[in-house]
Every structure is written in C-alpha cells, then in structure tokens.
Design a protein around this motif. Structure first.
Motif, PDB file in Angstrom:
ATOM      1  N   ARG A 103     -25.327  27.889 166.812  1.00  0.00           N
ATOM      2  CA  ARG A 103     -24.851  29.698 166.669  1.00  0.00           C
ATOM      3  C   ARG A 103     -23.627  28.746 167.654  1.00  0.00           C
ATOM      4  NH1 ARG A 103     -26.922  33.688 167.493  1.00  0.00           N
ATOM      5  NH2 ARG A 103     -29.547  32.598 166.092  1.00  0.00           N
ATOM      6  N   SER A 104     -22.662  28.259 168.285  1.00  0.00           N
ATOM      7  CA  SER A 104     -22.277  28.032 169.368  1.00  0.00           C
ATOM      8  C   SER A 104     -20.863  27.784 168.050  1.00  0.00           C
ATOM      9  CB  SER A 104     -21.444  26.873 170.304  1.00  0.00           C
ATOM     10  OG  SER A 104     -20.671  26.821 170.385  1.00  0.00           O
ATOM     11  N   GLN A 107     -19.894  30.364 165.884  1.00  0.00           N
ATOM     12  CA  GLN A 107     -19.547  31.830 166.526  1.00  0.00           C
ATOM     13  C   GLN A 107     -18.072  31.491 166.659  1.00  0.00           C
ATOM     14  OE1 GLN A 107     -19.728  34.857 167.270  1.00  0.00           O
ATOM     15  NE2 GLN A 107     -22.126  34.673 165.767  1.00  0.00           N
ATOM     16  N   ARG A 110     -15.787  30.965 163.272  1.00  0.00           N
ATOM     17  CA  ARG A 110     -15.214  32.927 163.540  1.00  0.00           C
ATOM     18  C   ARG A 110     -14.451  33.163 164.054  1.00  0.00           C
ATOM     19  NH1 ARG A 110     -17.423  37.146 160.758  1.00  0.00           N
ATOM     20  NH2 ARG A 110     -18.057  39.016 162.262  1.00  0.00           N
ATOM     21  N   ARG A 111     -14.317  32.973 165.056  1.00  0.00           N
ATOM     22  CA  ARG A 111     -12.955  33.506 165.946  1.00  0.00           C
ATOM     23  C   ARG A 111     -11.930  32.498 165.751  1.00  0.00           C
ATOM     24  NH1 ARG A 111     -17.513  33.281 170.550  1.00  0.00           N
ATOM     25  NH2 ARG A 111     -16.158  31.436 171.397  1.00  0.00           N
ATOM     26  N   THR A 174     -21.479  23.966 159.606  1.00  0.00           N
ATOM     27  CA  THR A 174     -20.342  24.855 160.263  1.00  0.00           C
ATOM     28  C   THR A 174     -19.423  25.186 160.067  1.00  0.00           C
ATOM     29  OG1 THR A 174     -20.486  24.137 161.881  1.00  0.00           O
ATOM     30  CG2 THR A 174     -22.682  25.331 162.717  1.00  0.00           C
ATOM     31  N   ASP A 195     -20.630  40.567 160.856  1.00  0.00           N
ATOM     32  CA  ASP A 195     -21.676  40.556 162.336  1.00  0.00           C
ATOM     33  C   ASP A 195     -23.275  39.779 162.020  1.00  0.00           C
ATOM     34  OD1 ASP A 195     -19.389  40.774 163.652  1.00  0.00           O
ATOM     35  OD2 ASP A 195     -20.558  41.686 165.048  1.00  0.00           O
ATOM     36  N   VAL A 198     -22.773  36.715 159.769  1.00  0.00           N
ATOM     37  CA  VAL A 198     -22.607  35.241 160.327  1.00  0.00           C
ATOM     38  C   VAL A 198     -24.214  35.223 161.314  1.00  0.00           C
ATOM     39  CG1 VAL A 198     -21.597  34.435 162.347  1.00  0.00           C
ATOM     40  CG2 VAL A 198     -20.793  35.390 160.345  1.00  0.00           C
ATOM     41  N   GLU A 199     -24.855  36.342 161.562  1.00  0.00           N
ATOM     42  CA  GLU A 199     -26.082  35.817 161.559  1.00  0.00           C
ATOM     43  C   GLU A 199     -27.355  35.336 160.845  1.00  0.00           C
ATOM     44  OE1 GLU A 199     -29.261  35.702 164.702  1.00  0.00           O
ATOM     45  OE2 GLU A 199     -27.622  35.840 164.822  1.00  0.00           O
ATOM     46  N   THR A 202     -26.215  32.274 160.364  1.00  0.00           N
ATOM     47  CA  THR A 202     -26.796  31.227 161.603  1.00  0.00           C
ATOM     48  C   THR A 202     -27.897  30.419 162.023  1.00  0.00           C
ATOM     49  OG1 THR A 202     -24.922  31.674 163.034  1.00  0.00           O
ATOM     50  CG2 THR A 202     -26.912  31.308 164.052  1.00  0.00           C
TER      51      THR A 202
END
Length: 224
Positions: A103-104, A107, A110-111, A174, A195, A198-199, A202
C-alpha cells in the motif's frame, strides 16, 4: 564554484536550519522533474536552479555537484520506498507488513511518479551512478529484511519463498503503474488512474502476494 558564490549561498542560508531544509527540499523536487524529463546527460544545474527558483550557486553549495545531486535524489527515492520495512521484526505479522508495504509503495509511486521513472531509467542504463549503493547499503538492507522473512517461514507464518525475489516482485509490481503509466492508461482507455483504481490495484496486488506466499490475509482485508 568561486568563494564569492559560496559566500552568497551562506548569506542566503543565514545559518537558518529551516531555510536550508526548505531550499534542499525545493532543489530535490526540481531536480526530480528535470532529471526525469531530460535524463542525467540532458539535465543541467542551470535548469534545475530555474525550476527551484534559486541561484545556481545554492545548488552547488547544498549538493556539491550535478552527480552528487543525482545520486542523492536516487538514494532518497529508495529510502522513501523502503522506510516502512526498516523497523520490522520476526515478531510482526507478515500479512500486516506485506499489505502495508504494498500500500505504501503504491501511494508513493502515485505521488512521486517522476522519481520512480527516474530510478527505472538509471537501472535500465546499467546503474552507472548507483553501483556502490546497490552493492553496499541496499544489498545489506535487502539481506536484513530477507532474514526476517525466512524467520517467518521457519515459524510457519508463510511459505518458504525466496525473500529476495519477493522483494523484487513487490518493487516491480507497485512501480509498474508509474514507470509504465502510458501503457496502463492506453490499454485501459483512461486519462488517469483514479483513487478508486489505485485502491483496486492495491487490493489485487496484496491478495496475489499474500496468496503466493501462503500468508493468511488479515480479517479486515479478507472482507474487501
């Protein structure tokens, strides 16, 4: 870099730790964009300074050289990605650790897609600037995490999969959605991943990894 340039940089900093921290943050953010768009050879300190809104002398004062800035940026990217696993122990729940790591990583990719693509380009080029890091600090980090994964397997908490290949798998899966964004968007006919997308990705990756490792999902994860 002349003595006058150094003096100007010091005056800009004024001994203020907050100023230095802000300037370094802006330099690294600008460098990530410029290196990702133009590569190491095509990037210039002048372009990075212009993006950061700082004098070129500040870049040299804080980072030392173009090479130093580039290597620091790449190492920061890896440290950012892997921070979640820094403090794990054999007493932790592998399902919780692996899910949180996936998950990390999703994210962060993505960022910071430019940083992810920059790292990928460096590796595809044969890692000319990162050989010492890959064969030193990063190798030691991977082996330390692998030792914990092996302890989980010995305790029957996961199957005896090769932990190094498992780490590579999570890294690559990932980062795929940043490094190969154009492919992902083209095939799925999207302008961007939402979002919700992405969830969904994940959750999918977490299920595949846990199942492949013989790890029972956490109760709340199994209900998704």
């Amino acid at each position: 870099m002349t003595q006058r340039d150094v003096a100007a940089s010091v005056r800009t900093d004024n001994g203020n730790g907050a100023t230095r921290e802000r300037n370094e943050r802006e330099i690294l953010a600008a460098a990530e964009r410029v290196f990702a768009n133009h590569g190491y050879r095509g990037a210039s300190l002048a372009a990075i300074a212009a993006q950061a809104g700082l004098p070129k002398s500040n870049l040299l004062y804080y980072m030392g050289s173009k090479r130093g800035l580039y290597v620091r940026l790449l190492e920061r990217m890896m440290a950012r990605w892997n921070a979640l696993l820094d403090d794990i122990s054999a007493e932790d729940d592998p399902a919780e650790v692996l899910e949180a790591f996936i998950r990390s990583k999703m994210q962060l990719s993505r960022r910071h897609p430019e940083g992810s693509r920059l790292f990928a380009a460096e590796i595809l080029a044969g890692a000319p600037f990162l050989q010492d890091y890959l064969r030193g600090d990063l190798r030691d980090w991977v082996q330390a995490r692998a030792a914990i994964f092996r302890q989980w397997a010995e305790r029957g908490l996961m199957d005896p999969v090769d932990p190094v290949w498992l780490i590579f798998l999570i890294w690559s899966a990932t980062q795929h959605y940043a490094d190969f964004e154009a492919q992902v968007l083209g095939i799925t006919d999207r302008d961007a991943l939402s979002d919700a997308d992405v969830e969904e990705i994940t959750v999918f990756l977490t299920r595949m990894v846990l199942k492949g490792c013989g790890v029972a999902p956490r109760a709340d994860e199994s209900e998704r």
